[in-house]
Design an enzyme around this catalytic site. Sequence first.
Site, PDB file in Angstrom:
ATOM      1  N   LYS A  61      72.529 -41.882 -34.142  1.00 47.53           N
ATOM      2  CA  LYS A  61      72.444 -40.447 -34.453  1.00 47.53           C
ATOM      3  C   LYS A  61      71.735 -39.676 -33.330  1.00 47.53           C
ATOM      4  O   LYS A  61      72.207 -38.632 -32.864  1.00 47.53           O
ATOM      5  CB  LYS A  61      71.676 -40.278 -35.765  1.00 47.53           C
ATOM      6  CG  LYS A  61      71.285 -38.865 -36.090  1.00 47.53           C
ATOM      7  CD  LYS A  61      72.492 -38.061 -36.480  1.00 47.53           C
ATOM      8  CE  LYS A  61      72.180 -36.585 -36.500  1.00 47.53           C
ATOM      9  NZ  LYS A  61      73.254 -35.790 -37.034  1.00 47.53           N
ATOM     10  N   CYS A  72      69.533 -29.328 -35.199  1.00 47.45           N
ATOM     11  CA  CYS A  72      69.841 -30.713 -34.832  1.00 47.45           C
ATOM     12  C   CYS A  72      69.653 -30.941 -33.348  1.00 47.45           C
ATOM     13  O   CYS A  72      68.744 -31.641 -32.918  1.00 47.45           O
ATOM     14  CB  CYS A  72      71.280 -31.015 -35.231  1.00 47.45           C
ATOM     15  SG  CYS A  72      71.623 -30.527 -36.917  1.00 47.45           S
TER      16      CYS A  72
END
Length: 429
Positions: free
Chosen positions: A205, A259
């Site tokens: 991720k 993010c």
Amino acid sequence: MEFNTICVLGLGYIGLPTASTFANKGKKVIGVDINPDVVHSLQNGEVHIYEPGLGELVKSAVKSGKLVAQLRPTFADAFIIAVPTPFHDGKSANMDYVVAAAESIVPFLRKGNLVILESTSPPLTTQELLAPILEKSGLIAGQDFFLAYSPERVLPGRILEELIENARVIGGIDRQSAEVGRDLYNVFVIGDIILTDATTAEMVKLMENTTRDVNIAIANEFSRLADRFGIDVWEAIQIANLHPRIDILQPGPGVGGHCISVDPWFLVEKAPDLTKLIKTARQVNDGQPEFVVALTKRLMKNDLNGKTIAALGMTYKPNVDDMRESPALEVVKLLEVEGTQVFAYDPFANDTECFSGVQVSNDLESVMKDAEVLIFLVGHQILRSLKAEEVKHLTTAHVVLDTINILDVEEWTSNGFQVYRLGEGFQVA
Ligand code: SAJ
């Protein structure tokens, strides 16, 4: 393994779509959020965030009785933690929400349960932070209950499609935890499900978002070089991208959102000695609002004091309502420091709303009316489709700065505007 009841902790951009997707697949879902306003509005079938298709999905899930929202968790077969992991001022990960969510599960954890962490987290979080908290229940991770990390990888604006279609990584604390995790997500995921260990999944991720950040940073750096050398970065990128192995991204006012502008710091924090490139890329992207202000200053012959500017688009990217870490807000704040009066517009604001100290209005006409300069900061559809012919009657501005290359320069010029773009090395006469 079959999961009849799923408890989702955190009903934000990820938790809510996930909870309602499970519910619409017939699972009994208990959605938990610590914010009473969120819980209350969901109980009435209303959605507090904008994401295409989400309103209808939530409504149908609540109406069917399959999705209930409440302030505290309860017994369930599986628990999914999808709470925010912001950063502290010093750019270190703030794991408080993950810790609180994990602690709130402890009294309800039973043998055979599955716990999944979806929140983006620094490497080793599942093993070293999450497992010990959950083991306060007296149960052992990997032995009495299953524990895995499965990052969300969906793109805001396309969350509902990508949730189902994207490949999903499930990293178990042991092999069986990953396999049991696959049984859970198999309920709606049609993309590939890849099993690995928890720390690899955490790294996957972070590597994805960090790679994108570094790639955007090089595009932004090219925009500054193009400005220095008097060439058009947009044209240069287009030509370079004809090369079969080159795919340069788009420059702009910077990188925002919850993010990409945050996650790379998790790696820098954990291994500062190994992350020179990652840190520099972050700094390049964070410096881009300053570049926009420098361009604006050049436009105004080095004097911004007392000028009136309309800043158009305040979210972190087009067609989403999210203003977290938005570089456009940063541009406004920096312009204000220079003594300008800035009127900020975004179609996703409710009337006039304050976002991290910036007043944002959704009334385009009033924002543009008395401006001397229009700065385009976000490529919202509504801004892309503005007609210069109409805008010229709505504003006193003749000067336009396009930081995202959305305007048809010829059209705007022929309607009396002087159009300047980020990354084209303009000179002002
Ligand atoms: N941006 C540019 N130039 C570009 C592309 C983006 O300046 O060429 C800017 C955007 O304007 C925005 C920021 O970067 O400010 C991030 O936007 P984005 O669309 O690249 O990504 P996010 O933050 O909306 O979603 C990302 C996605 N990650 C990747 O594409 C690797 C998504 O798949 C993740 O699920 C999401 O982060 C997340 O939740 O981590």
